[in-house]
Design a protein around this motif. Structure first.
Motif, short mmCIF file in Angstrom:
data_model
loop_
_atom_site.label_atom_id
_atom_site.label_comp_id
_atom_site.label_asym_id
_atom_site.label_seq_id
_atom_site.Cartn_x
_atom_site.Cartn_y
_atom_site.Cartn_z
N MET A 109 117.04 29.24 -74.01
CA MET A 109 117.42 28.94 -72.62
C MET A 109 116.42 29.55 -71.64
N LEU A 110 115.99 30.77 -71.93
CA LEU A 110 115.02 31.42 -71.06
C LEU A 110 113.71 30.66 -71.02
N ARG A 111 113.29 30.20 -72.21
CA ARG A 111 112.02 29.46 -72.27
C ARG A 111 112.13 28.15 -71.51
N ARG A 112 113.28 27.50 -71.62
CA ARG A 112 113.48 26.23 -70.92
C ARG A 112 113.43 26.42 -69.41
N ASN A 113 114.01 27.50 -68.91
CA ASN A 113 113.97 27.78 -67.47
C ASN A 113 112.56 28.05 -67.01
N LYS A 114 111.77 28.76 -67.84
CA LYS A 114 110.37 29.05 -67.47
C LYS A 114 109.58 27.75 -67.38
N ASP A 115 109.78 26.84 -68.37
CA ASP A 115 109.09 25.56 -68.35
C ASP A 115 109.45 24.78 -67.09
N PHE A 116 110.75 24.83 -66.75
CA PHE A 116 111.18 24.09 -65.57
C PHE A 116 110.51 24.66 -64.31
N ASP A 117 110.43 25.98 -64.23
CA ASP A 117 109.81 26.61 -63.06
C ASP A 117 108.33 26.21 -62.96
N ILE A 118 107.64 26.22 -64.09
CA ILE A 118 106.21 25.87 -64.08
C ILE A 118 106.02 24.43 -63.64
N GLN A 119 106.87 23.52 -64.17
CA GLN A 119 106.74 22.11 -63.79
C GLN A 119 107.01 21.90 -62.31
N SER A 120 108.00 22.60 -61.77
CA SER A 120 108.30 22.46 -60.34
C SER A 120 107.16 23.01 -59.48
N ILE A 121 106.54 24.07 -59.94
CA ILE A 121 105.40 24.63 -59.20
C ILE A 121 104.22 23.68 -59.25
N LYS A 122 103.98 23.04 -60.40
CA LYS A 122 102.90 22.06 -60.50
C LYS A 122 103.13 20.91 -59.52
N GLN A 123 104.36 20.43 -59.46
CA GLN A 123 104.66 19.33 -58.54
C GLN A 123 104.50 19.77 -57.08
N ARG A 124 104.92 20.98 -56.78
CA ARG A 124 104.86 21.47 -55.40
C ARG A 124 103.43 21.64 -54.91
N PHE A 125 102.55 22.12 -55.80
CA PHE A 125 101.19 22.42 -55.40
C PHE A 125 100.17 21.40 -55.90
N GLY A 126 100.64 20.31 -56.47
CA GLY A 126 99.74 19.23 -56.88
C GLY A 126 98.83 19.59 -58.04
N ILE A 127 99.32 20.39 -58.99
CA ILE A 127 98.52 20.79 -60.14
C ILE A 127 98.82 19.84 -61.30
N ILE A 128 97.77 19.27 -61.87
CA ILE A 128 97.90 18.30 -62.96
C ILE A 128 97.43 18.94 -64.26
N GLY A 129 98.26 18.84 -65.32
CA GLY A 129 97.83 19.35 -66.62
C GLY A 129 98.92 20.09 -67.35
N ASN A 130 98.79 20.16 -68.68
CA ASN A 130 99.79 20.83 -69.51
C ASN A 130 99.16 21.76 -70.53
N SER A 131 97.89 22.12 -70.37
CA SER A 131 97.24 22.96 -71.37
C SER A 131 97.85 24.37 -71.35
N PRO A 132 97.90 25.02 -72.51
CA PRO A 132 98.48 26.38 -72.56
C PRO A 132 97.76 27.37 -71.65
N LEU A 133 96.44 27.29 -71.55
CA LEU A 133 95.70 28.22 -70.69
C LEU A 133 96.07 28.02 -69.22
N LEU A 134 96.25 26.77 -68.82
CA LEU A 134 96.66 26.50 -67.44
C LEU A 134 98.06 27.04 -67.18
N ASN A 135 98.97 26.79 -68.10
CA ASN A 135 100.34 27.28 -67.93
C ASN A 135 100.38 28.81 -67.88
N GLN A 136 99.55 29.44 -68.69
CA GLN A 136 99.50 30.91 -68.68
C GLN A 136 99.03 31.43 -67.33
#
Length: 429
Positions: free
Chosen positions: A1-28
Motif C-alpha cells: 500500500m505504501l509503495r502504491r501511494n508513492k507511485d501515485f504521488d510521483i505520477q501526480s507530480i509528473k502531470q503537474r509539472f509536465g514531466i514525461i518518462g517512467n525510468s527508475p533514475l527519473l523516478n528516484q
C-alpha cells in the motif's frame, strides 16, 4: 500500500509539472525532490545540460512552505564576472561607474522565497565567498556599502560540471561545495532513460501537430533503433528541436531510419575534443576551454612541423656553406623531423628531374638568417588567438548567433563566450 501511494504521488507530480518518462533514475530523482521539499536544506542538482534541472528546482519550491513567495532562476554563467556581485547582492548609488541609483539584488528580491542558481560552477571565487556567508549566516552586504543586511532565502544550485574536480583544481571552494551538497539530486541524461526517449518524441510530435494543425510524425521500427542508439549530448532540448525540425521540413509522416539519419548530427564532425574523464557523481562530461585549446595546439604543432620541413628543404637546396651553418646552429629546431629521410626524398626527386633542371635556370633562394628562423616559430604561436576567434565565429554562425547554443557547441560557458566575444570585437557580427 505504501509503495502504491508513492507511485501515485510521483505520477501526480509528473502531470503537474509536465514531466514525461517512467525510468527508475527519473523516478528516484523525483522522490528525492519530494523528500527534501518541506525542509530548508540547500540542494545541489547534478546533470548534463538540457536534462531539465530547473524543473526539479520548481518541484522543490512548489512543494515547500515557501511556495507562495518568490522563485527566481539565475544563470550564473550568463552574468559577466564584473557585475555578478551587483546582480546577486545589489549595490548602492555611486558604487561603480554607471550606478546612478541604489538597486536591490536577487537575495533581497527573493527574500522568504527560493533562489535557483544554475551553472553554479561558473561563479567567480570572490562571489563564492560572499554566497557562503549568506548560506551560513543569512547575511550579505551590497556592493559599495558597509551595512550588513539579513535575508531568508533557500538556495537550490545546479551544475553540469564535476564540482569535486573543480575543487581539486582550485576553481571552486571546498567549504561551499559541502555546504551546497547537503542534499544532491542526480537528473539522468536522456541516453540513460531507456524508452522515455520514445515517450518524449511522441509528446513533442503531438504538441507540434496540435499547434500547427498537421498530422503528427511517427517512427518506424528501424528509426526507433537509430534514435535509441544516438547519445543526444543536448538531451531533451536537442530531442525537442529535432522533432520540430522533422515535423516542419519533411512531408512524410512516417519517419524511417534513412529520413531520421539526415537530421541527426554526426558526432564525429564536432570540432570540440572529447573529455578525458567522466564524472562518477553526475555522469556529465566536462567539456572546457582547456580541451578546446588542446585541439588547436595539436593542429598548430602539425603545421609547424610541415613548415620546418619546408625551411629545411629550402636551405638544403641552396647547397651553400651558409645553409649548412644555419642548420648546425639551429639544429634543435629540426630535431623533431627526420632530416635524413628528407634528404633521401630530395635526392630521389632531383634524380628524376635532372634533365629538366639542367635546361632551366635554378631559382634564387634567399637564405633566412638565425633571427628569421626563430621568428617563424614565434609568429605561428601567436596564431592561437586567430584559430580561437575563427572557431567562435563558426559556432555563432552555425547557431544563428544564439550564444547559449554556440557556447555548448564549443564546450565553454556562456559567460566565457561573452567575454571572448568582447575580446575579439564580435558584438556586431
Amino acid at each position: 500500500m505504501l509503495r502504491r501511494n508513492k507511485d501515485f504521488d510521483i505520477q501526480s507530480i509528473k502531470q503537474r509539472f509536465g514531466i514525461i518518462g517512467n525510468s527508475p533514475l527519473l523516478n528516484q530523482a523525483i522522490e528525492r525532490a519530494v523528500l527534501v521539499a518541506p525542509t530548508d536544506l540547500s540542494v545541489l542538482i547534478l546533470g548534463e545540460s538540457g536534462v531539465g534541472k530547473e524543473s526539479f528546482a520548481k518541484i522543490i519550491h512548489e512543494l515547500s512552505p515557501r511556495r507562495h513567495n518568490t522563485f527566481l532562476a539565475i544563470n550564473c554563467g550568463a552574468i559577466p564576472e564584473g557585475t555578478i556581485d551587483s546582480e546577486l547582492f545589489g549595490h548602492e548609488k555611486g558604487a561603480f561607474t554607471g550606478a546612478t541609483e541604489a538597486r536591490k539584488g536577487f537575495f533581497e528580491v527573493a527574500d522568504k522565497g527560493t533562489l535557483f542558481l544554475d551553472e553554479i560552477g561558473e561563479m567567480p571565487l570572490g562571489t563564492q565567498a560572499r554566497l557562503l556567508r549568506v548560506l551560513e549566516y543569512g547575511e550579505f552586504i551590497r556592493v559599495g556599502s558597509s551595512k550588513v543586511q539579513k535575508t531568508d532565502v533557500r538556495i537550490i544550485a545546479a551544475t553540469n560540471v564535476n564540482l569535486e574536480q573543480a575543487v581539486r583544481e582550485g576553481k571552486f571552494r571546498e567549504d561551499l561545495y559541502y555546504r551546497l551538497s547537503t542534499m544532491t539530486i542526480y537528473v539522468p541524461p536522456l541516453r540513460e532513460r531507456g524508452n522515455d526517449i520514445f515517450l518524449l518524441f511522441q509528446k513533442f510530435a503531438i504538441d507540434f501537430a496540435e499547434r500547427y494543425r498537421v498530422p503528427p510524425i511517427e517512427l518506424t521500427e528501424d528509426a526507433m533503433e537509430l534514435l535509441r542508439a544516438y547519445r543526444f549530448p543536448g538531451n531533451i532540448r536537442q530531442l525537442r528541436n529535432l522533432v520540430y525540425q522533422i515535423s516542419l521540413t519533411t512531408p512524410q509522416r512516417k519517419i524511417n531510419a534513412e529520413i531520421l539519419s539526415r537530421f541527426l548530427p554526426k558526432e564525429e564532425r564536432s570540432m570540440v575534443p572529447m573529455p578525458l574523464h567522466t564524472s562518477q557523481n553526475n555522469g556529465a562530461q566536462d567539456l572546457n576551454e582547456r580541451e578546446i585549446l588542446y585541439k588547436v595546439l595539436f593542429d598548430m604543432r602539425r603545421d609547424i612541423t610541415e613548415l620546418k620541413k619546408l625551411v629545411f628543404q629550402l636551405i638544403e637546396l641552396s647547397g651553400s656553406q651558409a645553409g649548412e651553418r644555419i642548420i648546425e646552429e639551429h639544429k634543435e629546431l629540426f630535431q623533431d623531423i627526420d632530416t635524413q629521410e628528407l634528404r633521401r626524398e630530395m635526392r630521389l626527386i632531383g634524380t628524376r628531374s635532372s634533365s629538366k633542371e639542367a635546361e632551366s635556370t635554378p631559382p634564387t633562394i634567399e637564405l633566412p638568417d638565425s633571427d628569421s628562423v626563430i621568428e617563424i616559430e614565434a609568429e605561428e604561436s601567436l596564431s592561437l588567438e586567430d584559430k580561437e576567434k575563427e572557431m567562435i565565429i563558426k559556432a555563432l554562425k552555425k547557431h544563428n548567433h544564439r550564444r547559449r547554443a554556440a557556447a555548448e557547441e564549443l564546450g565553454i560557458s556562456e559567460r566565457t563566450l561573452y567575454r571572448k566575444i568582447k575580446k575579439y570585437g564580435l558584438e556586431n557580427l
